[in-house]
Write a protein that holds these residues in place. Structure first.
Motif, short mmCIF file in Angstrom:
data_model
loop_
_atom_site.label_atom_id
_atom_site.label_comp_id
_atom_site.label_asym_id
_atom_site.label_seq_id
_atom_site.Cartn_x
_atom_site.Cartn_y
_atom_site.Cartn_z
N LYS A 181 0.82 -1.21 0.00
CA LYS A 181 0.00 0.00 0.00
C LYS A 181 0.86 1.26 0.00
N TYR A 206 2.08 2.38 -3.40
CA TYR A 206 1.08 3.09 -4.19
C TYR A 206 0.95 4.53 -3.72
N ILE A 212 -7.06 0.32 -0.82
CA ILE A 212 -6.66 0.08 -2.20
C ILE A 212 -7.66 -0.89 -2.84
N ALA A 268 -6.97 4.26 -5.03
CA ALA A 268 -6.84 4.41 -3.57
C ALA A 268 -7.94 5.36 -3.12
#
Length: 231
Positions: A4, A7, A31, A107
């Motif tokens: 995560k 990202y 996510i 996200a």
């Protein structure tokens, strides 16, 4: 799927934070994988989330009472979809829809958590405001373009913009990084599918563009730019 935090590092606004700061807030983000042609959210539904595109591309759609769609904007990877009217104590209802153009990863963070984060970090609020300002400017130009310009010029401008944002140079021309159907071109430029077909056929006949395996290649970019910028 990546971690995560990986990202989040690429996202606008959030990327301004140091990695240890991002790790402190990563539990506030979720996510999601979105398959092609699936909705991230839909107009009229309750919306309490701020969305970002991590990978892939998502189109923002406005729907008319006649059942027609208009593409407001195509959001690229590592961009903010928008606040969707959910910040600053406004009515938390989605004012447009978001639909994936291709398999994508998004996200999302609850709007209250997002506001709390910006209140703690004023520099993030400034960055957020700059992004929203750029989106509004882009929307204004698009509306002005539809109101005053010929369809041929409108389509040429969008193709030139896609070449700038997603283009890949190849031996035969600039390959647009996103596949666009005639209906999507019509929805982007506020015209009918019949007109979009006619204009794209004209560009192909003039050898300004060619198409291979669903991708548009701009062969004569200078000619397309001349059409886009002619007075």
């Amino acid at each position: 799927m990546k971690e995560k935090v990986d990202y989040l590092k690429g996202l606008p606004i959030i990327s301004m934070l140091k990695e240890d700061e991002i790790r402190k807030i990563e539990d506030k983000f979720y996510i999601e994988s979105i398959t092609k042609n699936k909705y991230v959210f839909e107009e009229g539904n309750s919306c309490f989330w701020i969305y970002f595109v991590c990978e892939g591309r998502v189109k923002l759609l406005a729907h008319s009472s006649a059942g027609k769609d208009f593409i407001i904007r195509i959001v690229q990877a590592n961009d903010l979809i928008s606040d969707n009217n959910v910040l600053f104590h406004r009515d938390p209802e989605c004012v447009y829809s978001a639909k994936s153009l291709e398999s994508s990863i998004v996200a999302k963070i609850n709007s209250n958590d997002f506001m709390a984060l910006m209140n703690k970090k004023p520099e993030l609020f400034k960055s957020y405001s700059e992004i929203i300002d750029a989106h509004l400017s882009e929307s204004y130009k698009s509306l002005k373009n539809m109101a005053f310009e010929k369809v041929e010029r409108r389509i040429a401008r969008h193709l030139v913009q896609f070449a700038k944002n997603t283009g890949e140079k190849t031996e035969i021309g600039i390959k647009l990084g996103v596949k666009l159907s005639r209906q999507e071109i019509a929805n982007l430029t506020g015209t009918t599918i019949e007109t979009a077909i006619r204009v794209m056929s004209k560009f192909k006949k003039s050898k300004i563009i060619i198409e291979k395996e669903g991708h548009i290649y701009i062969v004569e970019r200078h000619k397309l730019v001349n059409i886009a910028e002619e007075f």
